[in-house]
Design a protein around this motif. Structure first.
Motif, PDB file in Angstrom:
ATOM      1  N   ASP A 140      21.428  78.732  -3.235  1.00  7.86           N
ATOM      2  CA  ASP A 140      20.183  77.992  -3.030  1.00  7.86           C
ATOM      3  C   ASP A 140      19.428  78.615  -1.842  1.00  7.86           C
ATOM      4  O   ASP A 140      19.958  78.688  -0.740  1.00  7.86           O
ATOM      5  N   SER A 177      16.206  77.595  -0.979  1.00  9.40           N
ATOM      6  CA  SER A 177      14.987  76.790  -0.822  1.00  9.40           C
ATOM      7  C   SER A 177      14.793  76.316   0.622  1.00  9.40           C
ATOM      8  O   SER A 177      13.694  75.932   1.010  1.00  9.40           O
ATOM      9  N   ASP A 194      12.401  80.771  -0.313  1.00 12.72           N
ATOM     10  CA  ASP A 194      11.346  80.363   0.609  1.00 12.72           C
ATOM     11  C   ASP A 194      11.634  81.078   1.924  1.00 12.72           C
ATOM     12  O   ASP A 194      12.598  80.761   2.616  1.00 12.72           O
TER      13      ASP A 194
END
Ligand code: PLP
Length: 362
Positions: A133, A135, A164
């Motif tokens: 992940d 993010s 991100d």
């Protein structure tokens, strides 16, 4: 296949489109009336300049590369980029890396020579079988960039959503997925790709870099050749480039444009990969090695219940006329690389072979 060619599932160097190879063969002895082969040509000649300029222009069209990005053709393949990225982009001496397999590990190891590397996410806990992940990464304020290997060739994972980076420059190694699907270049600071996986012959990397990242103030130890700015200021003709690779890649760019561009490639690649993954998902003998949502459309690693059987399938596949299905030595098992140039028929034939093997051995 024509010419007695084989379905070659190599991870790289890998298959090239047959019609491109035919064109190259036709131009081998006398390139368009120049009286010579491209391999024999001065890189300063008008004829070669046109080959180079068209290759760049076609790549720009194909990917929709914005004007504030430079396109560079750099020798040394992928491994040289592991060093060029930190040499050129580490200004504060801090970079964030996502660790997803063999190629990101190599990039990390190289970058550690030039500054501090922070591993901000990793899938090492599960043998690199998924994309972590990304993010909400913990990115320090002074980080110069965030680095990913967007498709791990050996482990068979790919990003379907970019990290991100919290406003930091994103750097991506796209070697084994370059031109396999549309790409919004403006989301990246730098994209690089060794071309021998999905485009052309070995010995060159394409680098797409945002102009503001080019620097005049590099540390003195950085060799002239290793500065992106050297290549940018000289249209990748600072020294003798890999003329042959530029020529062959240019042919592939034209071939892709003619065949519907990257949207069409993506559609074809999704169809091809689905044929193989659908088979693996229902098989009771072969198992895919990667979490479903992160599976690469380009490199498909899979295993049988044992190492001995893995080896037996590889041997049988060779006897059946397929090549290079052995998994990378670091992970074992099997791997089918099904880049742009692998025809759908090749994947269908492989699945037929695996089905038959399973029926006969279980
Ligand atoms: C093959 C590969 C490399 C290394 O390329 P070389 O040209 O052999 O140095 C780097 N990254 C990825 C993702 C690769 O698949």
């Amino acid at each position: 296949m024509k010419y007695g060619r084989t379905y070659n599932f190599s991870a790289g160097p890998a298959m090239m489109p047959e019609e491109v190879l035919e064109e190259i063969a036709a131009e081998m002895m006398n390139y368009r009336g120049s009286g010579m082969c491209v391999m024999e040509m001065s890189h300063r000649s008008k004829v070669f300049q046109q080959i180079r300029d068209e290759a760049e222009a076609d790549l720009r069209t194909l990917m929709g590369i914005p004007d504030n990005y430079k396109v560079l053709f750099v020798q040394g393949g992928g491994t040289v980029q592991f060093a060029m990225v930190p040499m050129n982009l580490m200004k504060n001496g801090v970079a964030c890396y996502v660790e997803t397999g063999n190629w990101s590990k190599k990039a990390i190891k190289e970058a550690q020579k030039y500054g501090e590397v922070k591993i901000v996410a990793s899938s090492a806990d599960k043998n690199f079988s998924y994309i972590p992940d990304c993010s909400d990464l913990d990115i320090p304020d002074n980080a110069d960039y965030v680095y990913i290997c967007e498709n791990e060739t050996i482990n068979g994972t790919t990003y379907f959503k970019l990290p991100d980076t919290k406003g930091k420059v994103l750097v991506s190694d796209q070697s084994s997925m370059f031109l396999s699907r549309p790409c919004d270049v403006s989301k990246y600071g730098l994209i690089w790709a060794g071309v021998q996986k999905n485009v052309g012959p070995a010995g060159m990397a394409v680098v797409i870099v945002r102009e503001d990242l080019l620097r005049d103030d590099l540390p003195k130890f950085v060799p002239t050749y290793m500065s992106y700015k050297t290549h940018a200021d000289n249209d990748s003709l600072y020294n003798t480039p890999n003329c042959w690779a530029i020529y062959c890649c240019g042919k592939v760019f034209k071939y892709l444009l003619k065949n519907g561009g990257l949207e069409a490639m993506n559609k074809r690649n999704e169809e091809k990969a689905a044929i193989l993954y659908d088979f693996l998902d229902q098989s009771k003998f072969f198992t895919g090695a990667v979490r479903k949502e992160d599976r690469s459309l380009m490199n498909v690693p899979f295993v049988t219940p044992s190492k001995e059987q893995d080896a037996d399938v590889v041997a049988a596949s060779k006897a059946a006329g397929f090549d290079n299905l052995k998994g990378h030595k670091s992970v074992g098992g099997l791997r089918a690389s099904i880049y742009n140039a692998m025809p759908k028929e090749g994947v269908e034939a492989l699945v037929e072979f695996l089905k038959k093997y399973e029926a006969e051995h279980t």
